[in-house]
Structures are given as C-alpha cells and as structure tokens.
Design a protein around this motif. Structure first.
Motif, PDB file in Angstrom:
ATOM      1  N   UNK A   1       0.804  -1.321  -0.104  1.00  0.00           N
ATOM      2  CA  UNK A   1      -0.108   0.115   0.032  1.00  0.00           C
ATOM      3  C   UNK A   1       0.872   1.188  -0.035  1.00  0.00           C
ATOM      4  N   UNK A   2       1.061   1.826  -1.130  1.00  0.00           N
ATOM      5  CA  UNK A   2       2.013   3.076  -1.192  1.00  0.00           C
ATOM      6  C   UNK A   2       1.145   4.229  -0.524  1.00  0.00           C
ATOM      7  N   UNK A   3      -0.172   4.068  -0.254  1.00  0.00           N
ATOM      8  CA  UNK A   3      -0.652   5.293   0.640  1.00  0.00           C
ATOM      9  C   UNK A   3      -0.283   5.233   1.846  1.00  0.00           C
ATOM     10  N   UNK A   4       0.077   4.246   2.593  1.00  0.00           N
ATOM     11  CA  UNK A   4       0.378   4.092   3.870  1.00  0.00           C
ATOM     12  C   UNK A   4       1.988   4.163   3.969  1.00  0.00           C
ATOM     13  N   UNK A   5       2.765   4.440   3.257  1.00  0.00           N
ATOM     14  CA  UNK A   5       4.138   4.722   3.368  1.00  0.00           C
ATOM     15  C   UNK A   5       4.450   5.985   4.338  1.00  0.00           C
ATOM     16  N   UNK A   6       5.142   5.905   5.537  1.00  0.00           N
ATOM     17  CA  UNK A   6       5.268   6.648   6.298  1.00  0.00           C
ATOM     18  C   UNK A   6       4.019   7.223   7.218  1.00  0.00           C
ATOM     19  N   UNK A   7       3.089   6.289   7.021  1.00  0.00           N
ATOM     20  CA  UNK A   7       1.802   6.701   8.035  1.00  0.00           C
ATOM     21  C   UNK A   7       1.788   5.805   9.196  1.00  0.00           C
ATOM     22  N   UNK A   8       1.134   6.234  10.202  1.00  0.00           N
ATOM     23  CA  UNK A   8       1.047   5.462  11.299  1.00  0.00           C
ATOM     24  C   UNK A   8      -0.449   5.058  11.524  1.00  0.00           C
ATOM     25  N   UNK A   9      -0.724   3.960  11.426  1.00  0.00           N
ATOM     26  CA  UNK A   9      -2.254   3.551  11.545  1.00  0.00           C
ATOM     27  C   UNK A   9      -2.638   3.018  12.746  1.00  0.00           C
ATOM     28  N   UNK A  10      -3.740   3.223  13.386  1.00  0.00           N
ATOM     29  CA  UNK A  10      -4.008   2.552  14.753  1.00  0.00           C
ATOM     30  C   UNK A  10      -5.157   1.478  14.287  1.00  0.00           C
TER      31      UNK A  10
END
Length: 113
Positions: A6-15
């Motif tokens: 998932x390129x949209x989640x690169x560098x993201x923090x998801x709970x």
C-alpha cells in the motif's frame, strides 16, 4: 504484510483495533479460563502501575515484563473499532474465537495449571 503493498500507507502511522473493546483484565481472564489455569489475578490500577514498576525494576534484575510493557498498560488507548475493515477490507475475529488453541494439551503445560 498487507501494508507493504500500500503506497498510500508509506510513512503513515495507523491505529488498528479488533472488533471489540476489551479491558486487559478481561483478556487475562479469558486466556486463563480457556487454558484451564487457576490463578488469582490482581489489578493494581493505573495510579499504582508506575510506582510499582519503578520499585520492580529497581531491585529485580530480570523482571517478567519490560519497562515498555509497564508503560503501555498505564496509558489507556482507544483505536476505532472499524479500522481494520476500513484499511484492509476484512473484519478481525473476536478474542474468544482465537484463544481456543490454548485448550490443546502440550507437554509440560500441566506444571503451570
């Protein structure tokens, strides 16, 4: 693993959270009940966790939990219950459905019952 594609989640923090909100004491109770363990569970409460952990780590060379774990239990966390469904398109199973493997007989387990 699903995050890797998932390129949209690169560098993201998801709970992420499961489909139910359960107190830690209830998780311990369910695991012990399913595993057939008979122990008295104590709950010192959030206000006592930090002083107890400071005392614990002050004299016990290899405590059964880490400082990180003690800190995590002293901070209430709440993530949206639909987060896995929103991000990945599936609903995780409930805790009661996943702890059944603890009922299986394993060599040496009777020492801890």
């Amino acid at each position: 693993v699903a995050c890797l594609d998932r390129s949209d989640l690169v560098g993201e923090t998801i709970e992420l959270a499961g489909v139910e909100r359960i107190r830690y004491a209830e998780i311990v109770r369910q695991v012990m009940l399913t595993a057939g363990m008979r122990r008295v569970a104590i709950s010192p409460g959030i206000k006592l966790v930090r002083p107890i952990s400071a005392l614990l780590f002050g004299w016990w060379r290899h405590p059964p939990v880490t400082r990180f774990a003690m800190d995590r239990y002293s901070v209430p966390e709440v993530a949206p219950l639909d987060s896995v469904l929103r991000y990945f398109g599936f609903q995780p199973s409930r805790l009661g459905q996943r702890v059944a493997y603890l009922r299986r007989s394993r060599p040496g387990l009777e020492l801890f019952r």
